[in-house]
Design a protein around this motif. Structure first.
Motif, mmCIF file in Angstrom:
data_model
loop_
_atom_site.group_PDB
_atom_site.id
_atom_site.type_symbol
_atom_site.label_atom_id
_atom_site.label_comp_id
_atom_site.label_asym_id
_atom_site.label_seq_id
_atom_site.Cartn_x
_atom_site.Cartn_y
_atom_site.Cartn_z
ATOM 1 N N ILE A 16 11.702 -8.325 -4.592
ATOM 2 C CA ILE A 16 10.635 -8.479 -3.605
ATOM 3 C C ILE A 16 9.387 -7.814 -4.185
ATOM 4 O O ILE A 16 9.488 -6.895 -5.007
ATOM 5 C CB ILE A 16 11.049 -7.835 -2.254
ATOM 6 C CG1 ILE A 16 10.097 -8.234 -1.119
ATOM 7 C CG2 ILE A 16 11.156 -6.310 -2.379
ATOM 8 C CD1 ILE A 16 10.585 -7.772 0.261
ATOM 9 N N THR A 17 8.203 -8.279 -3.783
ATOM 10 C CA THR A 17 6.985 -7.622 -4.262
ATOM 11 C C THR A 17 6.680 -6.391 -3.403
ATOM 12 O O THR A 17 7.204 -6.238 -2.294
ATOM 13 C CB THR A 17 5.766 -8.564 -4.189
ATOM 14 O OG1 THR A 17 5.517 -8.888 -2.814
ATOM 15 C CG2 THR A 17 5.995 -9.836 -4.979
ATOM 16 N N LEU A 18 5.809 -5.538 -3.916
ATOM 17 C CA LEU A 18 5.385 -4.379 -3.128
ATOM 18 C C LEU A 18 4.763 -4.835 -1.810
ATOM 19 O O LEU A 18 4.975 -4.231 -0.761
ATOM 20 C CB LEU A 18 4.349 -3.541 -3.905
ATOM 21 C CG LEU A 18 4.707 -3.052 -5.306
ATOM 22 C CD1 LEU A 18 3.648 -2.079 -5.801
ATOM 23 C CD2 LEU A 18 6.073 -2.411 -5.341
ATOM 24 N N LYS A 19 3.985 -5.917 -1.888
ATOM 25 C CA LYS A 19 3.335 -6.462 -0.685
ATOM 26 C C LYS A 19 4.374 -6.903 0.339
ATOM 27 O O LYS A 19 4.263 -6.605 1.535
ATOM 28 C CB LYS A 19 2.455 -7.656 -1.088
ATOM 29 C CG LYS A 19 1.552 -8.168 -0.012
ATOM 30 C CD LYS A 19 0.754 -9.393 -0.506
ATOM 31 C CE LYS A 19 -0.367 -8.966 -1.440
ATOM 32 N NZ LYS A 19 -1.002 -10.120 -2.127
ATOM 33 N N GLY A 20 5.386 -7.591 -0.144
ATOM 34 C CA GLY A 20 6.433 -8.085 0.747
ATOM 35 C C GLY A 20 7.180 -6.943 1.418
ATOM 36 O O GLY A 20 7.423 -6.960 2.631
ATOM 37 N N GLU A 22 6.153 -3.820 1.876
ATOM 38 C CA GLU A 22 5.256 -3.084 2.766
ATOM 39 C C GLU A 22 5.118 -3.793 4.117
ATOM 40 O O GLU A 22 5.190 -3.164 5.184
ATOM 41 C CB GLU A 22 3.884 -3.013 2.073
ATOM 42 C CG GLU A 22 2.917 -2.029 2.630
ATOM 43 C CD GLU A 22 1.669 -1.960 1.734
ATOM 44 O OE1 GLU A 22 0.688 -2.662 2.042
ATOM 45 O OE2 GLU A 22 1.689 -1.229 0.721
ATOM 46 N N HIS A 112 4.472 -14.465 -1.322
ATOM 47 C CA HIS A 112 5.185 -15.111 -2.419
ATOM 48 C C HIS A 112 6.126 -14.152 -3.134
ATOM 49 O O HIS A 112 6.003 -12.931 -3.017
ATOM 50 C CB HIS A 112 4.184 -15.693 -3.413
ATOM 51 C CG HIS A 112 3.307 -16.742 -2.803
ATOM 52 N ND1 HIS A 112 3.785 -17.977 -2.436
ATOM 53 C CD2 HIS A 112 1.991 -16.735 -2.464
ATOM 54 C CE1 HIS A 112 2.795 -18.684 -1.913
ATOM 55 N NE2 HIS A 112 1.694 -17.952 -1.921
ATOM 56 N N ASP B 12 -3.141 -9.413 -6.332
ATOM 57 C CA ASP B 12 -3.537 -8.006 -6.392
ATOM 58 C C ASP B 12 -2.412 -7.151 -6.959
ATOM 59 O O ASP B 12 -1.371 -7.662 -7.375
ATOM 60 C CB ASP B 12 -4.042 -7.505 -5.026
ATOM 61 C CG ASP B 12 -2.984 -7.603 -3.943
ATOM 62 O OD1 ASP B 12 -1.800 -7.322 -4.241
ATOM 63 O OD2 ASP B 12 -3.313 -7.968 -2.807
ATOM 64 N N LYS B 14 -0.314 -5.370 -5.675
ATOM 65 C CA LYS B 14 0.928 -5.316 -4.894
ATOM 66 C C LYS B 14 1.795 -6.561 -5.059
ATOM 67 O O LYS B 14 2.747 -6.756 -4.313
ATOM 68 C CB LYS B 14 0.593 -5.102 -3.417
ATOM 69 C CG LYS B 14 0.012 -3.721 -3.168
ATOM 70 C CD LYS B 14 -0.251 -3.483 -1.715
ATOM 71 C CE LYS B 14 -0.839 -2.084 -1.529
ATOM 72 N NZ LYS B 14 -1.342 -1.907 -0.152
ATOM 73 N N ASP B 15 1.456 -7.398 -6.022
ATOM 74 C CA ASP B 15 2.245 -8.617 -6.240
ATOM 75 C C ASP B 15 3.281 -8.464 -7.345
ATOM 76 O O ASP B 15 3.983 -9.412 -7.689
ATOM 77 C CB ASP B 15 1.317 -9.802 -6.537
ATOM 78 C CG ASP B 15 0.593 -10.258 -5.278
ATOM 79 O OD1 ASP B 15 1.077 -9.943 -4.179
ATOM 80 O OD2 ASP B 15 -0.452 -10.910 -5.389
ATOM 81 N N ILE B 16 3.374 -7.274 -7.901
ATOM 82 C CA ILE B 16 4.448 -6.976 -8.848
ATOM 83 C C ILE B 16 5.722 -6.722 -8.028
ATOM 84 O O ILE B 16 5.658 -6.315 -6.864
ATOM 85 C CB ILE B 16 4.076 -5.733 -9.705
ATOM 86 C CG1 ILE B 16 5.026 -5.563 -10.897
ATOM 87 C CG2 ILE B 16 4.020 -4.464 -8.867
ATOM 88 C CD1 ILE B 16 4.581 -4.451 -11.869
#
Lengths: 264, 264
Positions: A16-20, A22, A112, B12, B14-16
């Motif tokens: 999962i991404t950091l964005k996801g 969070e 994504h 950005d 946070k997409d890693i």
């Protein structure tokens, strides 16, 4: 007051991404489905622990028939996360869910994640040269789908590679292996006899994409039939015309027969 | 003692993925390149802060001509991360780098990340129906590439969608807009006159994929030419034959003209 379609990526809970992550942590309710795609390297318990919330697991019927009642009703009043393997909108079912949310006046967002559609680039086959993709389904009584064979033929005619997804029967815990897919395609070859998929066809198998040590193997069907690619998920790729760098990569990383260097 | 090709995803810092960040933090040295793809929503400083290490930024020459000297030499003795936008192996350059590492006896690993190849599913166009993709390059003196036009035609003949990447001249800070790409394609139409890309062609523009609020807009070229899609990166999609759910989605989320519902 919104639904977030959040991708979990390919293999384990760290895809999962950091964005996801969070956003999932901030949501009031978290749902997930795993029947469209398999996340082989983790468990729902591990994902729950990571997010720090209980996850309500949905089956096909919940998603396709009762999504309004179970999920969207909640998203009217709360922030709701809907977790799925891969990149969420890749499954056409999820496009439809997003339309249903919109029609109920609910905002939706997509986060994504890594997907097999780009992860196949780890095969070294140039990604822009992939044509239409297709799925190899388990034949059933009175139903033997063969359209994947036609897709391979049409792509080959234009020199393009074909990505083949393999059938998933999540409710039975049944995930097709590349070996089974090759057997099915050989049966279709026997019926159609267009020399699209024979024992001499070069194929590439990618197993457990997204893990740090996926299995990547290229060879002729006659040899690949007997190979053990390890645990599922598997995808099967039928390459089109090879560029020399693609051939070199397959020899270096997929143990492809060296004679393919002469074709490129 | 290894090189990790780590994707940063689409927009950005946070997409890693969690996996990518964890590995980058453990590596002894961190390199990055941004000339094959633009990460518009962040800065190198923010990525450095996240990873907690200085990042050595490489330009095209460093990567294509001096990768052995600058990066791989280090990877003989240390764990090295190489960060790139998107999913790392999507750029064919990176396939070649992985071959070079192997030939120097260096282990390499790939950590996937969100890619435009799957993110285009947010357009609602069914992803398995995308054919070959192509790039629209800026024409130069004595060089006016037109192969993208032929790719659109071939895909259309089979009812398939075409994803068009738009030119990047990172060293000049120049990133093609969808408007520029449409103008170029109309010029090619003027030359080839095969009615592949006209003022009446339906197109879809996706800008800033990976952000929570990307711009998604569908319409006829004559209307889309004047639209402002906001900041780059943009991609341009020429749909093939639409399924009714694809058309509905474009109307709901991309403000597509309602008449496309009648085509599907």
């Amino acid at each position: 007051m919104a639904i977030y379609f959040i991708g979990l990526g390919l293999y384990d809970e760290k895809d999962i991404t950091l964005k996801g992550l969070e956003i999932a942590k901030k949501c009031d309710l978290v749902f997930a489905e795993f029947y469209t795609s398999l996340l082989a390297g983790t468990t729902i318990e591990k994902i729950q622990k990571l997010i720090g919330k209980p996850i309500k697991l949905l089956n096909r019927e919940d998603v396709e028939l009762n999504f309004e009642k179970i999920v969207l009703k909640e998203a009217k009043e709360k922030d709701v996360a809907f977790l799925t393997a891969g990149d969420p909108m890749v499954a056409t079912t999820h496009n439809d869910l997003r339309i249903r949310a919109k029609q109920m006046g609910i905002e939706s967002y997509v986060v994504h994640a890594p997907s097999i559609y780009s992860a196949i680039s780890i095969t070294g086959l140039h990604i822009y040269k992939f044509g239409k993709s297709a799925t190899v389904a388990y034949p059933e009584k009175n139903w033997f789908p063969t359209s994947h064979y036609d897709v391979i033929r049409e792509n080959k005619e234009r020199g393009l590679h074909t990505l083949l997804f393999l059938d998933i029967k999540a409710e039975k815990g049944k995930y097709m292996t590349a070996n089974e897919a090759m057997e099915i395609l050989l049966q279709v070859e026997d019926m159609k006899k267009q020399k699209v998929f024979t024992l001499e066809t070069l194929v590439v198998v990618l197993a457990r994409a997204g893990s740090l040590n996926p299995t990547l193997k290229a060879g002729f069907v006659k040899d690949m039939l007997k190979e053990d690619f390890g645990k599922q998920p598997h995808v099967l790729i039928v390459p089109g015309k090879l560029h020399i760098v693609e051939a070199e990569y397959l020899v270096e990383f997929a143990d492809a027969p060296k004679e393919i260097l002469k074709w490129a």
